[in-house]
Design a protein around this motif. Structure first.
Motif, PDB file in Angstrom:
ATOM      1  N   HIS A   1       0.784  -1.234   0.000  1.00 53.44           N
ATOM      2  CA  HIS A   1       0.000   0.000   0.000  1.00 53.44           C
ATOM      3  C   HIS A   1       0.813   1.280   0.000  1.00 53.44           C
ATOM      4  N   GLY A   2       2.135   1.217   0.091  1.00 59.25           N
ATOM      5  CA  GLY A   2       2.941   2.424  -0.036  1.00 59.25           C
ATOM      6  C   GLY A   2       2.527   3.515   0.919  1.00 59.25           C
ATOM      7  N   THR A   3       2.114   4.673   0.376  1.00 56.69           N
ATOM      8  CA  THR A   3       1.766   5.810   1.222  1.00 56.69           C
ATOM      9  C   THR A   3       0.521   5.563   2.059  1.00 56.69           C
ATOM     10  N   GLY A   4      -0.283   4.573   1.692  1.00 56.87           N
ATOM     11  CA  GLY A   4      -1.465   4.231   2.477  1.00 56.87           C
ATOM     12  C   GLY A   4      -1.193   3.203   3.549  1.00 56.87           C
ATOM     13  N   ALA A   5       0.077   2.810   3.731  1.00 57.08           N
ATOM     14  CA  ALA A   5       0.409   1.754   4.682  1.00 57.08           C
ATOM     15  C   ALA A   5       0.021   2.072   6.122  1.00 57.08           C
ATOM     16  N   PRO A   6       0.230   3.318   6.628  1.00 63.64           N
ATOM     17  CA  PRO A   6      -0.204   3.566   8.016  1.00 63.64           C
ATOM     18  C   PRO A   6      -1.686   3.296   8.224  1.00 63.64           C
ATOM     19  N   ALA A   7      -2.508   3.682   7.240  1.00 64.59           N
ATOM     20  CA  ALA A   7      -3.944   3.419   7.358  1.00 64.59           C
ATOM     21  C   ALA A   7      -4.230   1.922   7.284  1.00 64.59           C
ATOM     22  N   ALA A   8      -3.544   1.217   6.372  1.00 65.68           N
ATOM     23  CA  ALA A   8      -3.747  -0.227   6.250  1.00 65.68           C
ATOM     24  C   ALA A   8      -3.344  -0.949   7.526  1.00 65.68           C
ATOM     25  N   LEU A   9      -2.201  -0.554   8.102  1.00 67.09           N
ATOM     26  CA  LEU A   9      -1.750  -1.189   9.339  1.00 67.09           C
ATOM     27  C   LEU A   9      -2.703  -0.889  10.495  1.00 67.09           C
ATOM     28  N   THR A  10      -3.231   0.330  10.510  1.00 71.79           N
ATOM     29  CA  THR A  10      -4.191   0.679  11.551  1.00 71.79           C
ATOM     30  C   THR A  10      -5.453  -0.167  11.416  1.00 71.79           C
ATOM     31  N   GLU A  11      -5.948  -0.325  10.187  1.00 72.43           N
ATOM     32  CA  GLU A  11      -7.136  -1.140   9.970  1.00 72.43           C
ATOM     33  C   GLU A  11      -6.877  -2.604  10.303  1.00 72.43           C
TER      34      GLU A  11
ATOM     35  N   GLY B   1      -8.755   2.230  25.835  1.00 66.79           N
ATOM     36  CA  GLY B   1      -8.577   1.499  24.593  1.00 66.79           C
ATOM     37  C   GLY B   1      -8.572   2.399  23.372  1.00 66.79           C
ATOM     38  N   LEU B   2      -9.414   3.451  23.395  1.00 64.33           N
ATOM     39  CA  LEU B   2      -9.431   4.403  22.283  1.00 64.33           C
ATOM     40  C   LEU B   2      -8.047   5.024  22.076  1.00 64.33           C
ATOM     41  N   GLY B   3      -7.378   5.376  23.173  1.00 60.71           N
ATOM     42  CA  GLY B   3      -6.031   5.938  23.057  1.00 60.71           C
ATOM     43  C   GLY B   3      -5.012   4.900  22.641  1.00 60.71           C
ATOM     44  N   ASN B   4      -5.065   3.725  23.287  1.00 56.74           N
ATOM     45  CA  ASN B   4      -4.090   2.678  22.984  1.00 56.74           C
ATOM     46  C   ASN B   4      -4.168   2.208  21.538  1.00 56.74           C
ATOM     47  N   ALA B   5      -5.308   2.423  20.893  1.00 55.44           N
ATOM     48  CA  ALA B   5      -5.543   1.904  19.551  1.00 55.44           C
ATOM     49  C   ALA B   5      -4.449   2.287  18.564  1.00 55.44           C
ATOM     50  N   LEU B   6      -3.919   3.499  18.688  1.00 56.21           N
ATOM     51  CA  LEU B   6      -2.996   4.003  17.674  1.00 56.21           C
ATOM     52  C   LEU B   6      -1.527   3.867  18.061  1.00 56.21           C
ATOM     53  N   HIS B   7      -1.234   3.416  19.264  1.00 54.78           N
ATOM     54  CA  HIS B   7       0.163   3.353  19.693  1.00 54.78           C
ATOM     55  C   HIS B   7       1.005   2.486  18.757  1.00 54.78           C
ATOM     56  N   TYR B   8       0.656   1.218  18.646  1.00 54.41           N
ATOM     57  CA  TYR B   8       1.481   0.305  17.857  1.00 54.41           C
ATOM     58  C   TYR B   8       1.398   0.571  16.351  1.00 54.41           C
ATOM     59  N   PRO B   9       0.204   0.742  15.761  1.00 55.36           N
ATOM     60  CA  PRO B   9       0.165   0.948  14.301  1.00 55.36           C
ATOM     61  C   PRO B   9       0.990   2.142  13.844  1.00 55.36           C
TER      62      PRO B   9
END
Length: 469
Positions: free
Chosen positions: A125-135, A375-383
């Motif tokens: 996904h290239g530039t869309g990878a952060p979104a893909a990893l988050t999903e 959990g809402l906050g923790n959601a984005l830590h790792y991705p």
């Protein structure tokens, strides 16, 4: 703004990470139950997390050579087969050394899944990878909501936790059958005599997809939309296209946008990861400590401080994962618009607010509300952290993904045992005050990472900037 196109391969990798999420978030509520079965202290029961850490280290060391030999797709399926075998063993054994060993085996194979999915999605996904990893991590959290609920229901029914954990084996089988039925194939190994400039083993594009040219492959993920300063390591402009070719074990190939020094920078990055990567690595270890402590010991706090029964407390751990699921669904949109470091700092602030509500709550429903916010906050830590780490690694993504699993090993190996040791002395509720310290340390690391990613001489942005397509 980058776009995210979800093809069948993307959905398959999402499902595969979800299978790991089912075990990881389900095993946390199991640890206090194992402690009761085995008659151990909280610190000794926390050694199961050390088993996960040892397995993470082993899996991290194995991923890169297995990906070269088998291809990323087969490596992921090997990981899932090993997870199924380990879960079966965990359900059959009773003694403490045996359960710790089973958990270590599961984590070893689970890290192959995590590393493989992260690299496949980054490459795809290239530039869309952060979104893909988050999903993808949202799917993992979604599966993790189901696991504690099943375990709590099984315990309340008098069956114990083992039948609910065995559901993991059935889910792995179902996903494998679905992949065969719909003929969804992950990247396969390249022929032995691959031409120079060809994609690395295990990264042949799926049918109907054109392989990117060596000078115009997928761009560096928009994880930073930044340039790594020279002092921190090789410069990796976010606009540069990355192709990857492997020859004699070295990873090479960089888009022409970097100019005449591109080949040399790519070669160097294959041997040495930049300083920004290692800051992200430590950040993942710290945020991983937050997540694993919550996963393993939240049920204990709910039992001792909020007065919940064992089954209800185990099921209530799903509140954290529910918050993470929603946070990652929404966060995927934010990751396409905002730079990850300011987004990560905001997520850490939400985590701190949720923890405060959970910790001071004297009753169950208010504590569970705090867990949802947490959990809402923790959601984005790792991705966000892993997307930054893989972005700055450039052509060395396989090696960077393997090393990233070591950060999980550090977090899982030290923090829960330390918290359990403190809990044996002062109780789990007071011991949980270690978590705000972890959150503060993560915030300091994120701020340092933002400075490391900023080109020399560029002023700090006053507002989050949107990424460029």
């Amino acid at each position: 703004m980058p776009r995210l196109t979800r093809d069948r391969l993307t959905w398959l990798t999402y499902a595969q990470l979800g299978l790991w999420g089912f075990f990881l978030y389900g095993f946390g509520p199991v640890v206090p139950l194992l402690r009761d079965e085995q008659g151990t202290s909280a610190a000794v029961a926390g050694l199961h997390s050390t088993g996960i850490a040892v397995g993470a280290l082993a899996g991290g060391a194995l991923f890169a050579p297995l990906a070269r030999r088998l291809g990323r797709g087969r490596t992921i399926w090997t990981g899932l087969a090993g997870v199924a075998a380990g879960v079966a063993a965990l359900g059959l054994v009773r003694a403490l050394p045996a359960t710790i060993t089973a958990v270590a085996v599961i984590a070893t194979f689970g890290m192959l899944v995590i590393s493989g999915v992260s690299v496949v999605l980054t490459d795809r996904h290239g530039t869309g990878a952060p979104a893909a990893l988050t999903e993808a991590n949202a799917v993992g959290a979604g599966a993790g909501i189901l696991a504690p609920l099943l375990i709590g229901a099984s315990v309340d029914a008098g069956w114990g936790w083992r039948p609910a954990m065995a559901v993991e084996i059935g889910l792995i089988t179902l996903v494998a059958l679905a992949a065969l039925t719909f003929r969804v194939r992950l990247p396969r190994p390249a022929p032995a005599a691959a031409a120079p400039g060809a994609p690395p083993p295990g990264d042949r594009p799926a049918a109907g997809r054109t392989a990117p040219a060596a000078a115009g492959g997928p761009t560096v993920p928009a994880a930073a939309d930044l340039t790594v300063p020279a002092a921190a390591g090789p410069r990796v402009p976010a606009a540069a296209g990355l192709g990857s070719a492997r020859g004699g074990g070295a990873t090479t190939g960089l888009g022409s946008a970097t100019g005449a020094g591109a080949a040399a920078d790519a070669h160097r990055s294959g041997r040495r990861l930049p300083a920004a990567y290692w800051i992200a690595w430590v950040l993942m270890a710290v945020t991983g400590s937050i997540e694993v402590c919550l996963s393993l010991w939240t049920a204990d706090v709910l039992r001792s401080h909020a007065g919940m029964a064992a089954g209800t407390a185990s099921a209530a751990v799903a509140a954290i994962v529910c918050g993470m699921f929603v946070g990652r669904l929404v966060g995927g949109r934010f990751a396409l618009r905002y730079r990850p470091v300011p987004l990560l700092l905001a997520a850490l602030g939400v985590s701190l607010a949720g923890f405060a509500l959970f910790w001071i709550a004297p009753v169950g429903w208010l504590a569970v509300t705090g867990l949802v916010v947490l959990g809402l906050g923790n959601a984005l830590h790792y991705p966000l952290a892993i997307s930054i780490a893989l972005a700055v690694a450039g052509p060395a993504a396989d090696r960077a993904a393997g090393w990233a699993s070591y950060s999980m090993g550090v977090g899982f190996g030290i923090a829960p045992v330390a918290l359990g040791w403190v809990a044996d002395g002062v109780g789990p509720h007071l011991a949980f005050l270690l978590l705000p310290g972890f959150i503060a340390a993560a915030a300091l690391l994120a701020a340092r990472l933002g400075r490391a990613l900023r080109p020399a001489g560029e002023p700090a942005p006053t507002t989050p900037a949107t990424t460029n397509a």
